[in-house]
Design a protein around this motif. Structure first.
Motif, PDB file in Angstrom:
ATOM      1  N   SER A  83       0.846  -1.185   0.000  1.00 26.34           N
ATOM      2  CA  SER A  83       0.000   0.000   0.000  1.00 26.34           C
ATOM      3  C   SER A  83       0.882   1.235   0.000  1.00 26.34           C
ATOM      4  N   VAL A  84       0.612   2.149  -0.916  1.00 25.15           N
ATOM      5  CA  VAL A  84       1.350   3.408  -0.978  1.00 25.15           C
ATOM      6  C   VAL A  84       0.872   4.364   0.105  1.00 25.15           C
ATOM      7  N   ALA A  85      -0.384   4.229   0.505  1.00 26.54           N
ATOM      8  CA  ALA A  85      -0.968   5.155   1.466  1.00 26.54           C
ATOM      9  C   ALA A  85      -0.252   5.102   2.818  1.00 26.54           C
ATOM     10  N   ASN A  86       0.044   3.908   3.296  1.00 28.77           N
ATOM     11  CA  ASN A  86       0.705   3.792   4.603  1.00 28.77           C
ATOM     12  C   ASN A  86       2.220   3.643   4.484  1.00 28.77           C
ATOM     13  N   GLY A  87       2.766   3.806   3.272  1.00 23.89           N
ATOM     14  CA  GLY A  87       4.216   3.788   3.095  1.00 23.89           C
ATOM     15  C   GLY A  87       4.825   2.420   2.921  1.00 23.89           C
ATOM     16  N   HIS A  88       4.027   1.356   2.887  1.00 18.88           N
ATOM     17  CA  HIS A  88       4.551  -0.002   2.696  1.00 18.88           C
ATOM     18  C   HIS A  88       4.416  -0.356   1.214  1.00 18.88           C
ATOM     19  N   TYR A  89       5.383   0.069   0.404  1.00 20.36           N
ATOM     20  CA  TYR A  89       5.293  -0.097  -1.048  1.00 20.36           C
ATOM     21  C   TYR A  89       5.307  -1.564  -1.451  1.00 20.36           C
ATOM     22  N   PHE A  90       6.055  -2.386  -0.714  1.00 16.92           N
ATOM     23  CA  PHE A  90       6.111  -3.831  -0.989  1.00 16.92           C
ATOM     24  C   PHE A  90       5.312  -4.623   0.043  1.00 16.92           C
ATOM     25  N   GLY A  91       4.561  -3.944   0.884  1.00 17.50           N
ATOM     26  CA  GLY A  91       3.855  -4.629   1.955  1.00 17.50           C
ATOM     27  C   GLY A  91       4.751  -4.815   3.170  1.00 17.50           C
ATOM     28  N   THR A  92       4.309  -5.666   4.076  1.00 14.96           N
ATOM     29  CA  THR A  92       5.082  -5.968   5.281  1.00 14.96           C
ATOM     30  C   THR A  92       5.240  -7.479   5.410  1.00 14.96           C
ATOM     31  N   ASP A  93       6.185  -7.882   6.262  1.00 15.68           N
ATOM     32  CA  ASP A  93       6.348  -9.306   6.522  1.00 15.68           C
ATOM     33  C   ASP A  93       5.390  -9.735   7.628  1.00 15.68           C
ATOM     34  N   ASP A  94       5.523 -10.975   8.097  1.00 18.37           N
ATOM     35  CA  ASP A  94       4.592 -11.488   9.089  1.00 18.37           C
ATOM     36  C   ASP A  94       4.765 -10.842  10.452  1.00 18.37           C
ATOM     37  N   LEU A  95       5.865 -10.090  10.655  1.00 16.74           N
ATOM     38  CA  LEU A  95       6.092  -9.390  11.920  1.00 16.74           C
ATOM     39  C   LEU A  95       5.753  -7.909  11.835  1.00 16.74           C
ATOM     40  N   GLY A  96       5.231  -7.469  10.690  1.00 16.07           N
ATOM     41  CA  GLY A  96       4.840  -6.080  10.536  1.00 16.07           C
ATOM     42  C   GLY A  96       5.965  -5.145  10.139  1.00 16.07           C
ATOM     43  N   ARG A  97       7.089  -5.674   9.702  1.00 17.41           N
ATOM     44  CA  ARG A  97       8.207  -4.835   9.270  1.00 17.41           C
ATOM     45  C   ARG A  97       8.086  -4.525   7.787  1.00 17.41           C
ATOM     46  N   ASP A  98       8.513  -3.333   7.401  1.00 15.89           N
ATOM     47  CA  ASP A  98       8.366  -2.871   6.019  1.00 15.89           C
ATOM     48  C   ASP A  98       9.225  -3.713   5.090  1.00 15.89           C
ATOM     49  N   LEU A  99       8.587  -4.325   4.100  1.00 14.39           N
ATOM     50  CA  LEU A  99       9.299  -5.216   3.196  1.00 14.39           C
ATOM     51  C   LEU A  99      10.140  -4.441   2.185  1.00 14.39           C
ATOM     52  N   PHE A 100       9.732  -3.215   1.845  1.00 19.90           N
ATOM     53  CA  PHE A 100      10.527  -2.415   0.916  1.00 19.90           C
ATOM     54  C   PHE A 100      11.894  -2.108   1.524  1.00 19.90           C
ATOM     55  N   ALA A 101      11.906  -1.641   2.767  1.00 19.07           N
ATOM     56  CA  ALA A 101      13.177  -1.322   3.432  1.00 19.07           C
ATOM     57  C   ALA A 101      14.032  -2.563   3.603  1.00 19.07           C
ATOM     58  N   ARG A 102      13.407  -3.684   3.921  1.00 22.10           N
ATOM     59  CA  ARG A 102      14.162  -4.923   4.112  1.00 22.10           C
ATOM     60  C   ARG A 102      14.684  -5.459   2.782  1.00 22.10           C
ATOM     61  N   THR A 103      13.919  -5.260   1.703  1.00 22.83           N
ATOM     62  CA  THR A 103      14.392  -5.684   0.387  1.00 22.83           C
ATOM     63  C   THR A 103      15.577  -4.834  -0.054  1.00 22.83           C
ATOM     64  N   VAL A 104      15.536  -3.536   0.251  1.00 22.04           N
ATOM     65  CA  VAL A 104      16.672  -2.666  -0.053  1.00 22.04           C
ATOM     66  C   VAL A 104      17.916  -3.147   0.692  1.00 22.04           C
ATOM     67  N   GLN A 105      17.762  -3.439   1.982  1.00 15.59           N
ATOM     68  CA  GLN A 105      18.904  -3.918   2.750  1.00 15.59           C
ATOM     69  C   GLN A 105      19.378  -5.281   2.258  1.00 15.59           C
ATOM     70  N   GLY A 106      18.445  -6.166   1.907  1.00 12.91           N
ATOM     71  CA  GLY A 106      18.830  -7.472   1.389  1.00 12.91           C
ATOM     72  C   GLY A 106      19.579  -7.363   0.074  1.00 12.91           C
ATOM     73  N   THR A 107      19.169  -6.433  -0.780  1.00 14.28           N
ATOM     74  CA  THR A 107      19.881  -6.216  -2.039  1.00 14.28           C
ATOM     75  C   THR A 107      21.283  -5.699  -1.782  1.00 14.28           C
ATOM     76  N   GLN A 108      21.422  -4.783  -0.830  1.00 13.82           N
ATOM     77  CA  GLN A 108      22.744  -4.260  -0.484  1.00 13.82           C
ATOM     78  C   GLN A 108      23.665  -5.365   0.024  1.00 13.82           C
TER      79      GLN A 108
END
Length: 309
Positions: A83-108
């Motif tokens: 959802s773009v509205a709440n800032g979770h562009y890729f959604g969240t994981d099962d613990l409620g963490r932002d998947l976009f930020a985690r995907t960026v870190q995983g790519t790095q």
């Protein structure tokens, strides 16, 4: 003045063509051949975009990779959906963490493991193979038999054993992947060195009294640059695959850090509940990186050695 510069009366078109021929070089021809390879060019563009995503992604992310959005966890109807509205562009994981930020870190992390591991493998393998090939004789036999013995040991078993014994850390992952992946590089470099050691420029250096180590570093290694660059490009995706497999088993990078392999592993456990975005976005970037690196490596190989085409 024109007659002095052009004493034999060549036309301006011929002079321009001659100047163009004189200005051509190996790297210029290689660049021209590479740009004609559409798959390699588009793959290079895709890699640049992935690199920009990893570099500037933290500036775009509305959440950090560790923050938990309790509001998302409390909404059963839209549990973690993108959802773009709440800032979770890729959604969240099962613990409620932002998947976009985690995907960026995983790519790095995945790109860093691939690049650093490849650099370590290239440096060790190039020097080892060049020295063995140039010295030849008994020294070459001993050094290459050592490589054969090490290659007979299961690579993944040794890497997993190192992580279990010395602890699961990203530093140990770098050391394990880099120090055990130079073996194939050393064999390739050694074979190329055997074909270069009898060239005229090497014999001229020997005749002038240049020391063997200086010949290897100043004359042999620079002429292996094309082969080394191509193999290094093809080595990076292998490094990423190794890291992803280790992280998939839970032995790679540990929380709060993550990698693409760890994200894919976590997302695969949620597929049975119909949650596809947790594995979809990391898997897409993972596939783009691997395919792009392979196509760029093939393009560089064809560009630097057109006889192999």
């Amino acid at each position: 003045m024109a007659s002095l510069l052009n004493p034999i009366g060549l036309s301006e078109q011929r002079l321009a063509a001659a100047a163009d021929v004189r200005g051509r070089s190996l790297w210029r021809d290689a660049r021209t051949r590479f740009m004609r390879n559409r798959a390699a060019v588009w793959s290079l563009i895709a890699l640049i975009l992935v690199g920009l995503f990893a570099l500037f992604g933290p500036l775009i992310a509305a959440w950090s990779n560790q923050d938990i959005d309790w509001a998302v966890l409390g909404n059963v109807a839209t549990m973690g959906q993108p959802s773009v509205a709440n800032g979770h562009y890729f959604g969240t994981d099962d613990l409620g963490r932002d998947l976009f930020a985690r995907t960026v870190q995983g790519t790095q992390i995945s790109l860093m493991v691939g690049i650093v591991g490849s650099i370590i493998a290239v440096i060790i393998g190039t020097l080892y193979g060049a020295i063995a090939g140039y010295l030849g004789g008994r020294t070459d036999s001993i050094m290459m038999r050592l490589v054969d013995i090490l290659m007979s040991i299961p690579y993944m078993f040794v890497l997993i054993l190192m992580l279990v014994v010395f602890g699961k850390s990203i530093l140990m992952l770098f050391i394990g992947i880099g120090l055990l992946s130079w073996l194939e590089m050393s064999r390739i470099v050694r074979g190329q060195t055997l074909s270069l050691k009898n060239k005229e420029f090497v014999e001229a250096a020997i005749a002038t009294g240049v020391r063997p180590l200086r010949i290897v570093l100043r004359h042999i290694v620079p002429n292996l640059l094309g082969v080394v660059v191509v193999y290094a490009t093809l080595l990076v995706p292998n490094m990423i695959l190794y890291e992803s497999f280790i992280s998939f088993l839970g032995l790679g990078v540990q929380e709060p850090m993550t990698s693409l392999g760890a994200l894919i592993s976590a997302g695969s456990s949620q597929m049975q509940y119909g949650v596809l975005w947790q594995i979809g976005f990391p898997l897409f970037i993972f596939i783009v990186i691997l395919f792009s690196l392979f196509f760029v490596g093939d393009g560089l190989r064809d560009a630097l050695d057109p006889k192999d085409r």
